[in-house]
Scaffold this active site. Sequence first.
Site, mmCIF file in Angstrom:
data_model
loop_
_atom_site.group_PDB
_atom_site.id
_atom_site.type_symbol
_atom_site.label_atom_id
_atom_site.label_comp_id
_atom_site.label_asym_id
_atom_site.label_seq_id
_atom_site.Cartn_x
_atom_site.Cartn_y
_atom_site.Cartn_z
ATOM 1 N N GLU A 302 0.815 -1.215 0.000
ATOM 2 C CA GLU A 302 0.000 0.000 0.000
ATOM 3 C C GLU A 302 0.848 1.264 0.000
ATOM 4 O OE1 GLU A 302 -2.666 -0.653 3.343
ATOM 5 O OE2 GLU A 302 -3.985 -1.818 2.045
ATOM 6 N N ASP A 383 -8.384 -8.943 3.680
ATOM 7 C CA ASP A 383 -8.251 -7.832 4.609
ATOM 8 C C ASP A 383 -9.390 -7.757 5.623
ATOM 9 O OD1 ASP A 383 -7.183 -5.615 5.716
ATOM 10 O OD2 ASP A 383 -7.662 -4.235 4.090
ATOM 11 N N GLU A 411 -12.876 -2.290 11.646
ATOM 12 C CA GLU A 411 -12.750 -1.505 10.417
ATOM 13 C C GLU A 411 -13.828 -1.825 9.373
ATOM 14 O OE1 GLU A 411 -8.960 -1.931 8.502
ATOM 15 O OE2 GLU A 411 -9.605 -0.841 6.723
HETATM 16 O O1 GCW Z 1 -7.082 -2.893 6.354
HETATM 17 C C1 GCW Z 1 -6.183 -2.084 5.682
HETATM 18 C C2 GCW Z 1 -6.499 -0.725 6.193
HETATM 19 C C3 GCW Z 1 -5.331 0.214 6.245
HETATM 20 C C4 GCW Z 1 -4.207 -0.482 6.970
HETATM 21 C C5 GCW Z 1 -3.844 -1.728 6.182
HETATM 22 C C6 GCW Z 1 -2.783 -2.543 6.886
HETATM 23 C C7 GCW Z 1 -2.569 0.431 8.436
HETATM 24 O O2 GCW Z 1 -7.518 -0.207 5.400
HETATM 25 O O3 GCW Z 1 -5.761 1.360 6.922
HETATM 26 O O4 GCW Z 1 -3.099 0.347 7.154
HETATM 27 O O5 GCW Z 1 -4.946 -2.565 6.046
HETATM 28 O O6 GCW Z 1 -3.157 -3.479 7.581
HETATM 29 O O7 GCW Z 1 -1.615 -2.266 6.758
#
Ligand code: GCW
Length: 843
Positions: A302, A383, A411
């Site tokens: 990311e 995720d 989240e």
């Molecule tokens: O779930 C996603 C989130 C990001 C997060 C990333 C991760 C800290 O949307 O906000 O970043 O994973 O786990 O690195």
Amino acid sequence: MRSLLWLAVVGLAVAEDGLAAWLRYARVPSASRHLGKLPSAVVTLNATKGYPVHTAGQELVDGIGGLFGKKLTVAKSKPKGTTATVGTVSAYVDKNPSAAKGLPDLVEDGFYLKISKGNVLILGQNERGALYGAFHYLSVIAQGNVSDFTLTSNPDAPVRWVNQWDNMQDGGTHGSVERGYGGDSIFFWDGHIREDLTRAGQYARLLASIGINAVVANNVNANASILTPENMDGLARIADVFRPYGVQLGVSLNFAAPQLLGGLDTFDPLDKTVVNWWQGIADNLYKRIPDMAGYLVKANSEGQPGPMTYNRTLADGANLFARTLKPHGGIILFRAFVYDHRSLNQTLDWKADRANAAVDYFDGLDDKFEDNVVIQIKYGPIDFQVREPVSPLFTHLRRTGATVELQITQEYLGQQAHVVYLAPMWKELLDFDLRVDSKPSTLKSIVSGKRFGQKLTGYAGVVNVGTNTTWLGSHLAMSNLYAYGKLAWDPEQTSTGILKEWTTLTFGHDKLVHDVITKISMESWPAYEDYSGNLGIQTLTDILLGHYGPNPGSQDGNPWGQWTRADDDTIGMDRTVWNGTGFAGQYPPEIAAMYENIETTPDNLLLWFHHVPYTQKLKSGKTVIQHFYDAHYKGSATAQTFVTLWEKLKGRIDKERYEHVLFRLIYQAGHSLVWRDSVNQFYFNKSGIPDELGRVGNHKYRIEAEEMELKGYKSYRVSPFEAASGYHCVVTETNSTVGTATTKLKVPSGKYDLAVNYYDMALGNSTWELFVDRKLVGKWKGDLEYELGRAPSPYIDGQTAARKTFRGVRVKKGSELKVVGRPDGLEPAPIDYISVLPEGTVD
Ligand code: GCW
């Protein structure tokens, strides 16, 4: 005045704001009857102030004082009467050499408890273990059990960490805590470590009481400035407030720090100057924090920098840190959440799949990592979704240890504005048998190190508490933090057992309170799955914005890879080997075969593994699309019952927490309908297949705002379309015009529940008033952004859609119903529709 004094005397005057969580030490029923079975004094062995054995003594005094009103003294040597003796095994054996034989074997952090006629012996393998033992004893007596028992308790795994995604600086897209819904960071402010770290110490106390041994305080999306000398001093202050609780500090690193902070022209992990730079950092940190736990690193994910920037392997990256930590005894948790969110293309490549990334990147590296590297793997391959299969990477690492990364902060699961008790989901994952080499290989046996024999394994939980006194933003959400610690210590515990303990400690002993909290909690994950995303399609949130409200269309057509591949006729990701992305083949053969075949894939993961027509029949006999419709109706109906269940507790728990939870449950009930209707509308629109029961798109109790008589309001087409009933809402003509929407009711005279669906954006605080025949029924403000910690949104969409209900309103046939909306700031007092509901119906 008298009543205030009286309250103070019986100990009820404590504010139930959530700060003490499950460590309230509230008086147990009939406390005075048990005094004889409790110790009268505490003896701490070799206690030093600021270290866990000393803390344990303090907790015993405070705990027994609060729970039973019995004042204990702390003594160095044996006083008269019954005692609670607490210390390490070695300190105890030094004093009583002959006792050594009778003591059990303890692993690191383990404890032994012996309770006999008011005498209590609490021994830890180390100081931390002694404190855990004291907390365990206090938890048992707080639950009203003062009988004799003996217990040996060892943790299932050595790594039981918490991650906080706290930013150094407020602002930006994520504010103070990334994906945090409980307020600002308790650690950082304005680029620095907070002066006042009281909350950090209180956090450590809570975590120690559930067996957590380390906290990574800063976000994995790390700011290199965490490593300036001033901030290292600050980190040392955090470590100081953690230490009395045996909680160690961990630090997240930015891989490019040598360049960003150190002024080097490279951050290549094999470059000598880079290696030396990192060694200097480790040495400087350990000079300040000799007991630091180690590092956490997110690399090449990311947009974060990493070793692959220099064509080095992930092992090269992890080992760089591992070697600098080794002389100091630290470990590194290196995240497996590595994928490229820029180049995945769903249109050009049927085989492209983000789920494949972790195994693709880590395969072949198992024997390349230093022995103080642990790979931190999210439970599922994508995720933190409402339903994912267990990540296959757990079966590929046999020499290198792994931790499973769980998310306590919700989240994708309602951001603490929806109650979702996560222990049942975690249990399902941990109990899943991955059948490595066709042998029993549950996830829990892998992360305990038992299956493959690694030394460093365990659990990492992303918690994201904040400065809110409720810690997570919601009282009920705290059961998730409690359950996380308990399962990391012993994954054999049951979801209901853990919940029972937590409820007693948090809300007391009332049976009805227990029944209600158990029912709501145990139904909450299935309900959320039902109204958010079914059959393994994942949580259908807006993945481009807040990850909160419904937006099924946002999953596809972008490189983030959370695809559903829904078109007019079909839906689901084909992850088979024979025709799809090949992901199923990353599992050991028995599991791969199960997922490869549509017949043997469980319904709840069908669309995770297969691309099928909406008319595909499930094992239940329903079609996929009808299952979607039904599940969304069922889940949201369940969420309505949470409100009525909770209302039974009025007067049975303190008003403060009663009201706080009630507010959220009412909000959740309303938002679950937004979920239901958005998702159903979206797929009805795509597939053109009507709901067999005729519910989707037909809402006989609703009056669409855009069809009312409007003054100062105008119709507005909502995007995404499915986030509004009839695709439209109304907004005021300008941001200073007062709008009215009026209609004549055609319903027979009687009592009705009036529900107004509106949008509460984060751009202002509009006011709405509802009138029946010019009589004010109620007035409310668009200020959910202050009441709920969930991601704020500036748009009229599924995140901001909300419902306000007025129950039992008398109306006549022909009554005039009117809503007056006063815009504020850039929020144009939007209204979607009004439901005039015969009592007992919800739509
Ligand atoms: O779930 C996603 C989130 C990001 C997060 C990333 C991760 C800290 O949307 O906000 O970043 O994973 O786990 O690195």
